[in-house]
Enzyme design. Structure first.
Site, short mmCIF file in Angstrom:
data_model
loop_
_atom_site.label_atom_id
_atom_site.label_comp_id
_atom_site.label_asym_id
_atom_site.label_seq_id
_atom_site.Cartn_x
_atom_site.Cartn_y
_atom_site.Cartn_z
N GLU A 106 3.47 2.22 17.92
CA GLU A 106 2.22 2.56 17.33
C GLU A 106 1.36 3.48 18.07
O GLU A 106 1.58 2.45 18.62
CB GLU A 106 1.87 1.44 15.89
CG GLU A 106 3.02 0.61 15.46
CD GLU A 106 2.17 -0.39 14.16
OE1 GLU A 106 2.75 -0.54 13.47
OE2 GLU A 106 1.44 -1.35 14.73
N CYS B 126 -6.88 -5.00 17.96
CA CYS B 126 -6.53 -5.33 19.23
C CYS B 126 -5.85 -6.31 18.59
O CYS B 126 -5.82 -7.48 18.42
CB CYS B 126 -7.73 -5.41 19.83
SG CYS B 126 -6.75 -6.18 21.47
#
Length: 392
Positions: free
Chosen positions: A115, A369
């Site tokens: 990703e 994150c």
């Protein structure tokens, strides 16, 4: 990750040349590109010039069709097309968050997926890229750590993430125009995606040198940040051979807690890590080191933790990025209360350190994150299967 893990992980990297196939020019260093051109029949006296021409087409203009490289002769372009390819990873899916964050699911050789996340802001655009398929570190708060490590990415697969994002953002310099003809949408690169970059050092280094090359993508090393969980023996080499900004996934102020959150700490504890970090700003000519600190409720967010953190980093030019925990399915932790995060930040700020609280971005598409993990994660493959796919 165990305390006995080797410094260089025993993980295969796919070769640039697939079985009986052409060499992929994407990811070759300048010297590697020159050598490949000579091997293909380019006279040595012309090789440097041809390397420069092709380099600018690939990395400044984003042109990967050899037929469109119009300052090369037709015969030379035909030779390139017969001998080489210029391929970047395939975008399988693209999601756009309500806040404008873009997440790309990218397929690489062997059918594996990683990703990539693009985060637009008023004054910058940050691209978060991956260095490995999965991760070996098993950090307990990180979703990526639940996806087992499959392999390292090649330099081409790493820089290819930057190139595919520039494709999507239409950021390449149009033919016939200068390098400042368009606003820079990808102004910063952070190696904070899937994997531990320092367990794939050579490929990360080569990819970032391509990104920094002034005749190509031309990003300043000050606009590239490499995030490590603390592979101590590779930190000095990073300063010497890459010289980019450094971020450290710190997340705890005692070895007992960090052993649980970041198990690599069992091999290189806090004291060893800090010793390695003290010289980094001087050797790399960086302004400061970023300490990343995820805020976990009742785990590492007390006033005592904040005061210990200030004492630990004393003497190191630093800022502390406080990261509200981004939850994922099955996560064993909760995000600290906002008031607690602000109180923690205030202690650090009063001690003289910048302590920004990171605004979560892309949470609605699992792009924040610590949330990255291939959404269509493949069945784990044996080494024999991986080697067979790579033609080894």
């Amino acid at each position: 990750m165990t305390a006995t893990a080797p410094i260089t992980q025993d993980v295969r990297t796919f070769p640039r040349k697939l079985p009986d196939g052409p060499v992929n020019l994407i990811g070759l260093t300048r010297d590697g590109l020159r050598a490949a051109l000579i091997e293909a029949g380019t006279p040595e006296k012309q090789a440097k010039m041809r390397t420069g021409q092709i380099w600018q087409w690939l990395y400044q203009k984003g042109v990967r069709d050899f037929a469109s490289m119009t300052n090369l002769s037709k015969d030379y372009r035909a030779m390139l097309a017969e001998t080489f390819v210029a391929d970047v990873p395939e975008v399988v899916s693209r999601q756009v968050s309500a806040d404008g964050t873009r997440k790309y699911l990218v397929r690489i050789a062997g059918g594996h997926e990683v990703e990539v996340v693009y985060i637009p802001e008023v004054d910058r655009g940050t691209l978060c890229i991956s260095s490995q398929v999965g991760c070996t570190l098993t950090c307990s708060f990180c979703h990526t750590g639940t996806q087992k490590l499959v392999r390292n990415l090649t330099a081409g697969e790493i820089i290819g993430q930057v190139m595919l994002a520039r494709d999507d953002l239409d950021e390449w310099v149009p033919t016939g125009e200068g390098s400042d003809a368009k606003p820079r949408l990808v102004s910063n690169i952070v190696l904070m995606g899937m994997g531990e970059p320092l367990y794939n050092f050579e490929n990360v280094r080569d990819a970032m040198k391509i990104a920094m090359d002034p005749e190509g993508i031309s990003l300043s090393r000050r606009r590239i940040t490499l995030s490590t969980s603390g592979v101590v023996p590779e930190i000095a080499k990073t300063a010497q051979e890459i010289g980019c900004q450094l971020a450290v996934s710190f997340h705890a102020t005692t070895d007992d807690v960090r052993d649980k959150l970041v198990p690599i700490n069992k091999r290189w504890p806090i004291a060893d890590l800090l010793d390695a970090l003290r010289d980094y700003p001087r050797v790399s000519n960086s302004e400061r080191i970023t300490f990343e600190y995820v805020m976990l409720k009742d785990v590492n967010d007390s006033d005592a933790d904040a005061r210990r953190l200030v004492q630990l980093i004393k003497g190191i030019p630093a800022k502390i990025n406080l990261i509200p925990f981004n939850e994922w399915p099955g996560a064993p932790y909760e995000r600290s209360d906002w008031a607690r995060i602000e109180a923690f930040a205030d202690i650090i700020y009063k001690a003289g350190y910048a302590s920004p609280i990171r605004t979560p971005r892309g949470e609605d598409i699992m792009a924040a994150c610590g949330q990255l993990k291939s959404a269509t994660e493949r069945a784990r493959k044996s080494r024999k299967q991986i080697e067979a796919e790579a033609g080894l």
